[in-house]
Design an enzyme around this catalytic site. Sequence first.
Site, mmCIF file in Angstrom:
data_model
loop_
_atom_site.group_PDB
_atom_site.id
_atom_site.type_symbol
_atom_site.label_atom_id
_atom_site.label_comp_id
_atom_site.label_asym_id
_atom_site.label_seq_id
_atom_site.Cartn_x
_atom_site.Cartn_y
_atom_site.Cartn_z
ATOM 1 N N PHE A 40 21.598 4.506 4.105
ATOM 2 C CA PHE A 40 20.856 4.920 3.075
ATOM 3 C C PHE A 40 19.614 6.300 3.916
ATOM 4 O O PHE A 40 19.779 6.706 2.274
ATOM 5 C CB PHE A 40 19.444 3.508 1.974
ATOM 6 C CG PHE A 40 20.430 2.401 1.772
ATOM 7 C CD1 PHE A 40 21.747 2.969 1.515
ATOM 8 C CD2 PHE A 40 19.941 1.182 2.285
ATOM 9 C CE1 PHE A 40 22.076 1.302 0.604
ATOM 10 C CE2 PHE A 40 20.555 -0.038 2.297
ATOM 11 C CZ PHE A 40 22.070 0.326 2.094
ATOM 12 N N HIS A 126 11.732 -5.756 7.294
ATOM 13 C CA HIS A 126 11.523 -4.516 5.802
ATOM 14 C C HIS A 126 12.506 -5.997 4.460
ATOM 15 O O HIS A 126 12.694 -5.455 3.541
ATOM 16 C CB HIS A 126 12.513 -3.531 5.424
ATOM 17 C CG HIS A 126 11.656 -2.390 6.328
ATOM 18 N ND1 HIS A 126 12.660 -0.904 7.160
ATOM 19 C CD2 HIS A 126 10.591 -2.164 6.970
ATOM 20 C CE1 HIS A 126 12.081 -0.043 7.401
ATOM 21 N NE2 HIS A 126 10.655 -0.901 7.528
ATOM 22 N N CYS A 137 5.089 -16.669 -7.010
ATOM 23 C CA CYS A 137 4.978 -18.252 -6.805
ATOM 24 C C CYS A 137 5.916 -18.531 -5.309
ATOM 25 O O CYS A 137 5.686 -19.316 -4.371
ATOM 26 C CB CYS A 137 5.546 -19.058 -7.550
ATOM 27 S SG CYS A 137 7.389 -19.263 -7.764
ATOM 28 N N CYS A 160 10.819 -16.137 -13.365
ATOM 29 C CA CYS A 160 11.272 -16.750 -12.619
ATOM 30 C C CYS A 160 9.953 -18.203 -13.653
ATOM 31 O O CYS A 160 9.455 -17.529 -14.304
ATOM 32 C CB CYS A 160 9.903 -16.839 -11.200
ATOM 33 S SG CYS A 160 9.655 -18.744 -10.319
ATOM 34 N N ILE A 243 27.361 2.868 19.542
ATOM 35 C CA ILE A 243 26.320 1.211 19.598
ATOM 36 C C ILE A 243 27.749 0.485 20.292
ATOM 37 O O ILE A 243 27.021 0.065 20.631
ATOM 38 C CB ILE A 243 25.186 1.746 18.495
ATOM 39 C CG1 ILE A 243 24.373 2.182 18.584
ATOM 40 C CG2 ILE A 243 25.327 -0.721 18.292
ATOM 41 C CD1 ILE A 243 23.689 1.927 16.960
HETATM 42 ZN ZN LIG Z 1 7.697 -18.587 -9.751
#
Ligand SMILES: [Zn+2]
Length: 253
Positions: A40, A126, A137, A160, A243
């Site tokens: 990106f 990240h 939570c 949530c 790579i």
């Molecule tokens: Zn929550």
Amino acid sequence: MIAPDLKTAIADLRGLIEDAQSILPFTGAGISTECGIPDFRSPGGLWTKTQPIPFDRFMASGEMRNESWRRRFVMDKHFAQAKPGRGHQALASLYRAGKVPALATQNIDNLHQASGIAPRDIVELHGNTTYATCLECGERYDLKWVKEQFDANGEHAPDCSCGGYIKTATVSFGQSMPVDAMQRAEQLTKACDLFLAVGSSLVVWPAAGFPLMAKRNGAALVIINREPTEFDELADLVVRNDIGEVLGPFIAS
Ligand SMILES: [Zn+2]
């Protein structure tokens, strides 16, 4: 020292790997491009066209949260199909051989986990975009569930049950770095005797700090990256080849 050709690169890398007791691979976007995950940040990459949504804007506006999820679902054609590449498989082979106790990555694509490295041995600087968590939570959510709720509610992101906002488990721009992951990456950097940077430009903080830290602690430094990095002069070996081509021979059969 820049490897003059692929054959020399592989031979020199093999020597350094054989000599090492404890290798810390440090991976960036370049290891996943052959898996269909775009870089990106690269020139012409998505983030040069569409600015990512910073964390404070995500928190401040329901419309930004919806937009953030809309973009994530569009990206799913890349993430959902991706399979580990040769680089991932080679590092997983070194992990199984006991050469690599753990790995640190800037990537959010879950491909190291998919290659067979235990999640507890992967330090994600990240975060991870393949699942979501509640910012209050910490409850974990499947993206499939988020998508169903999003679609059923006229493209409104669900919250949530505790009232907190649900976000991919990534670290956004402006969001504080995960303290645990940072500390662990630092410990691993200091404990390794070979720091293997793969596919990272080593520019984005905190990636930039680790190669120097490793070198100061007496580790050998290898940089495998298409483009030059500012640490190339410090490195014991610099490889600018593809790579997959470089690491492919290290996949154990
Ligand atoms: Zn929550």
